[in-house]
Design a protein around this motif. Structure first.
Motif, PDB file in Angstrom:
ATOM      1  N   SER A 191       0.826  -1.199   0.000  1.00 43.92           N
ATOM      2  CA  SER A 191       0.000   0.000   0.000  1.00 43.92           C
ATOM      3  C   SER A 191       0.864   1.254   0.000  1.00 43.92           C
TER       4      SER A 191
ATOM      5  N   LEU B 204       0.507   7.109   3.162  1.00 51.22           N
ATOM      6  CA  LEU B 204      -0.430   8.211   3.342  1.00 51.22           C
ATOM      7  C   LEU B 204      -0.033   8.983   4.581  1.00 51.22           C
TER       8      LEU B 204
ATOM      9  N   CYS C 125      -1.080  11.445   7.356  1.00 52.77           N
ATOM     10  CA  CYS C 125      -2.327  11.914   7.977  1.00 52.77           C
ATOM     11  C   CYS C 125      -2.006  13.119   8.851  1.00 52.77           C
TER      12      CYS C 125
ATOM     13  N   ALA D 249      -6.666   4.205   8.423  1.00 54.19           N
ATOM     14  CA  ALA D 249      -5.818   3.828   7.293  1.00 54.19           C
ATOM     15  C   ALA D 249      -5.158   2.480   7.543  1.00 54.19           C
ATOM     16  N   ARG D 250      -4.736   2.226   8.785  1.00 49.76           N
ATOM     17  CA  ARG D 250      -4.166   0.923   9.125  1.00 49.76           C
ATOM     18  C   ARG D 250      -5.209  -0.182   9.001  1.00 49.76           C
TER      19      ARG D 250
ATOM     20  N   GLY E 280      -3.583   0.122   4.941  1.00 49.35           N
ATOM     21  CA  GLY E 280      -2.656   1.111   4.429  1.00 49.35           C
ATOM     22  C   GLY E 280      -1.390   1.243   5.248  1.00 49.35           C
TER      23      GLY E 280
ATOM     24  N   PRO F  37       0.098   4.287   6.940  1.00 45.25           N
ATOM     25  CA  PRO F  37      -0.008   5.708   7.279  1.00 45.25           C
ATOM     26  C   PRO F  37       1.217   6.220   8.030  1.00 45.25           C
TER      27      PRO F  37
ATOM     28  N   GLY G  28      -9.546   8.649   6.189  1.00 43.41           N
ATOM     29  CA  GLY G  28      -8.303   7.894   6.212  1.00 43.41           C
ATOM     30  C   GLY G  28      -8.394   6.611   5.414  1.00 43.41           C
ATOM     31  N   ALA G  29      -9.481   5.879   5.594  1.00 46.84           N
ATOM     32  CA  ALA G  29      -9.654   4.619   4.860  1.00 46.84           C
ATOM     33  C   ALA G  29      -9.920   4.880   3.378  1.00 46.84           C
TER      34      ALA G  29
ATOM     35  N   VAL H 274      -6.621   5.605   1.573  1.00 44.35           N
ATOM     36  CA  VAL H 274      -5.810   4.406   1.352  1.00 44.35           C
ATOM     37  C   VAL H 274      -6.296   3.636   0.125  1.00 44.35           C
TER      38      VAL H 274
END
Length: 296
Positions: free
Chosen positions: A4, A7, A9, A40-41, A45, A47, A249-250, A253
């Motif tokens: 991934s 990102l 944040c 995101a995690r 992802g 992050p 956040g999601a 990702v």
């Protein structure tokens, strides 16, 4: 599956006290950057959290930051106490925020260009969450000329009124605009969300996503400017604080990974449903700790 993309944040870290309609008080750690990075995690992802850390960060906050994959020691520091919020909920799900230490303190605990490390500029994406208005606008303009990253911009409804022109410039500087329904209508000056989305696309973003809570979201892109409704499953939230941040956040990702805005909206909605399942970031922490992913 390919690795991934990274990102970043960007936002705030906070300690929040939620007050129920019956007067019950629950304190938890949070902040938009933390909600976004944990989400995101959860979405699979990679992050990097970027938010100033105050002098009184509790162990629970430091542990949560580490769970995002970020070392708290790497964060910019301020010789100030953390941001504290009191969020009072009513019987129909409405809420009122109280910024305990005021706007000047909130701005001081927001990210400035001087806080951005060089490696952040090489990331695939940067999510600008709703900090104080001046720092968020400054960062949007500053980043646009210094990185090829996809810039995701999430505004805050409290500051839209009276700042439409400045926010319009920030929309021009982003690639993906992620307002709530309230923010979109206030900024566009119309309750017609299709017209609002079209107006935002005309400013330059590739994607506009209007978040509508339990009504799901509207997704419009340059290739498909007529908004698509992406529904969500309605759940009874334990604490709705941070749901929009988790969505963003999601979403970011999945969009960086696939380029599919509709798929990203589904992942965002699924992760937001996880986020509201406990007070503060507790449900996201449990999901990350258990290596739980989002259903695809």
């Amino acid at each position: 599956m390919t690795e991934s993309p990274t990102l970043v944040c960007v936002g705030n870290l906070t300690v929040d006290e939620a007050v129920s309609p019956t007067g019950e008080r629950v304190e938890s750690v949070g902040g938009d950057a933390l909600f976004a990075a944990l989400a995101a995690r959860v979405a699979g992802g990679h992050p990097v959290l970027l938010a100033p850390l105050g002098t009184d960060a509790p162990p629970a906050l430091l542990a949560a930051i580490r769970l995002t994959g970020t070392d708290p020691e790497s964060l910019p520091s301020r010789d100030l106490p953390l941001i504290r919020n009191v969020i009072r909920y009513d019987d129909v799900g409405g809420r009122v925020w109280e910024l305990v230490r005021g706007e000047e303190h909130f701005e001081a605990l927001s990210v400035s260009p001087a806080d951005v490390p060089a490696e952040a500029l090489t990331a695939a994406g940067v999510l600008l969450s709703a900090m104080a208005l001046r720092p968020q606008l400054e960062l949007a303009a500053w980043l646009r000329t210094r990185t090829a990253a996809t810039i995701f911009f999430d505004p805050q409804e409290d500051y839209v009124a009276g700042h439409q022109a400045a926010l319009t410039d920030a929309v021009r500087a982003c690639d993906v605009f992620l307002p709530s329904e309230i923010e979109a209508t206030a900024l566009a000056g119309t309750a017609d969300l299709e017209a609002a989305a079209a107006a935002f696309l005309d400013l330059g973003p590739r994607v506009v996503v209007v978040k509508r809570a339990e009504a799901g979201c509207l997704v419009a892109t340059r290739e498909h400017p007529v908004p698509v409704v992406v529904p969500t499953d309605v759940v009874a939230p334990v604490d709705s604080t941070g749901a929009g941040d988790a969505f963003c956040g999601a979403f970011a990702v999945e969009y960086l990974r696939s380029g599919d805005a509709n798929a990203a909206a589904r992942i965002g909605a699924a992760t937001a449903r996880i986020a509201v399942g406990g007070p503060g970031v507790s449900a996201l922490l449990a999901a990350v700790d258990a290596s739980s992913g989002v259903p695809r």
